[in-house]
Enzyme design. Structure first.
Site, mmCIF file in Angstrom:
data_model
loop_
_atom_site.group_PDB
_atom_site.id
_atom_site.type_symbol
_atom_site.label_atom_id
_atom_site.label_comp_id
_atom_site.label_asym_id
_atom_site.label_seq_id
_atom_site.Cartn_x
_atom_site.Cartn_y
_atom_site.Cartn_z
ATOM 1 N N ASP A 120 0.830 -1.195 0.000
ATOM 2 C CA ASP A 120 0.000 0.000 0.000
ATOM 3 C C ASP A 120 0.869 1.251 0.000
ATOM 4 O O ASP A 120 2.044 1.211 0.379
ATOM 5 C CB ASP A 120 -0.909 0.018 1.228
ATOM 6 C CG ASP A 120 -2.055 -0.979 1.122
ATOM 7 O OD1 ASP A 120 -2.316 -1.452 0.005
ATOM 8 O OD2 ASP A 120 -2.689 -1.264 2.156
ATOM 9 N N LYS A 143 -3.286 3.703 -2.807
ATOM 10 C CA LYS A 143 -4.197 4.781 -3.201
ATOM 11 C C LYS A 143 -3.609 6.093 -2.706
ATOM 12 O O LYS A 143 -3.204 6.206 -1.554
ATOM 13 C CB LYS A 143 -5.577 4.550 -2.593
ATOM 14 C CG LYS A 143 -6.603 5.631 -2.936
ATOM 15 C CD LYS A 143 -7.980 5.274 -2.416
ATOM 16 C CE LYS A 143 -8.056 5.306 -0.922
ATOM 17 N NZ LYS A 143 -9.421 5.100 -0.399
#
Length: 263
Positions: free
Chosen positions: A35, A57
């Site tokens: 991530d 993200k």
């Protein structure tokens, strides 16, 4: 399937807070899908021979959909011995691990979960407060906040004056969070603390209350907002779970005495 997937918690950022097992697996990994919020210090522990794939993200924009990440995990498991899905904090708390677990089970992929220190605990440690200080708190509620959602984002029936609320991903502009908290009955004077980049060298801690939160300057992500009586550098000012106004009266001393007897 010849490979194995490890869903690993990367913790709040400080690499020394990783479990020994997590560090060992990262050092022997062949592929690591990570991530965006995993710190560069933790990524530095990954084997130099491993393939690093950023699936995170940033600013609300996803590099890959969750379905695409699931497919990648299954695909790599077919041809790679050790595949790591590395997440910030703990993989089982707001890490979408449930969807990945389901996909791996359906594909009959061997997998293991390696827990990590969740961000709220890292934030509490950074602010040097106890989330369950028995004098003022009896429960902790972990939740997230996303713009544009309805008031159902939090189970308000579960919130009492003795609740510590840990809000993940509060964003950089706190006005909407403040509105939602006040609309649902929290006093504007309730203490809160924003902890940015908890446990990292860049950590920042901002002490305030709900009323003043909306005017606070934004802090960099990742950040955690802790709300409740524990979110102060002087819990004693809130008494033994007593309204602060009672502290000026003899009634407060009686309440403290009764509290000690119960404990």
């Amino acid at each position: 399937m010849s490979g194995k997937i490890y869903l690993v918690g990367g913790g709040p950022g400080d690499p020394e807070l990783l479990t020994l097992k997590a560090a060992r697996i990262l050092a022997s990994a062949d592929v690591v899908l990570h991530d965006a919020l995993v710190s560069k210090e933790v990524l530095a522990l990954v084997s130099r021979d491993a393939q690093l794939i950023d699936v995170g993200k940033r600013a609300g924009k996803k590099l890959l959909t969750q379905e695409e990440i699931n497919s990648l995990l299954v695909s790599y498991a077919k041809k790679t011995p050790i595949v790591v899905r590395l997440k910030g904090g703990d993989p089982l708390l707001f890490g979408r691990a449930g969807e990945e677990i389901e996909a791996l089970r359906k594909a009959q992929v061997d997998f293991e979960i390696v827990p990590g220190i969740t961000a709220a605990i890292g934030a509490a440690a950074g602010a040097k407060i106890s989330l369950t200080d028995r004098r003022v708190a009896s429960q902790v509620l972990f939740t997230t906040f996303s713009r544009g959602e309805t008031g159902s984002w939090l189970s308000w029936a579960a919130v009492t004056p003795e609740t510590t609320i840990a809000i993940y991903m509060p964003g950089m502009h706190y006005g909407e969070v403040v509105d939602r908290l006040v609309e649902n009955g929290l006093s504007p004077e309730t203490p809160c603390v924003v902890v940015s980049q908890a446990t990292r060298a860049e950590q920042q801690v901002r002490w305030t209350n709900i009323a003043a939160l909306s005017s606070e300057a934004q802090l960099p992500a990742p950040s955690i907002l802790l709300v409740g009586r524990v979110a102060t550098r002087s819990v004693s000012e809130w008494g033994a779970g007593v309204n602060p106004e009672l502290l000026k009266t003899g009634e407060a001393n009686e309440v403290r005495l009764n509290s000690r007897k119960r404990n």
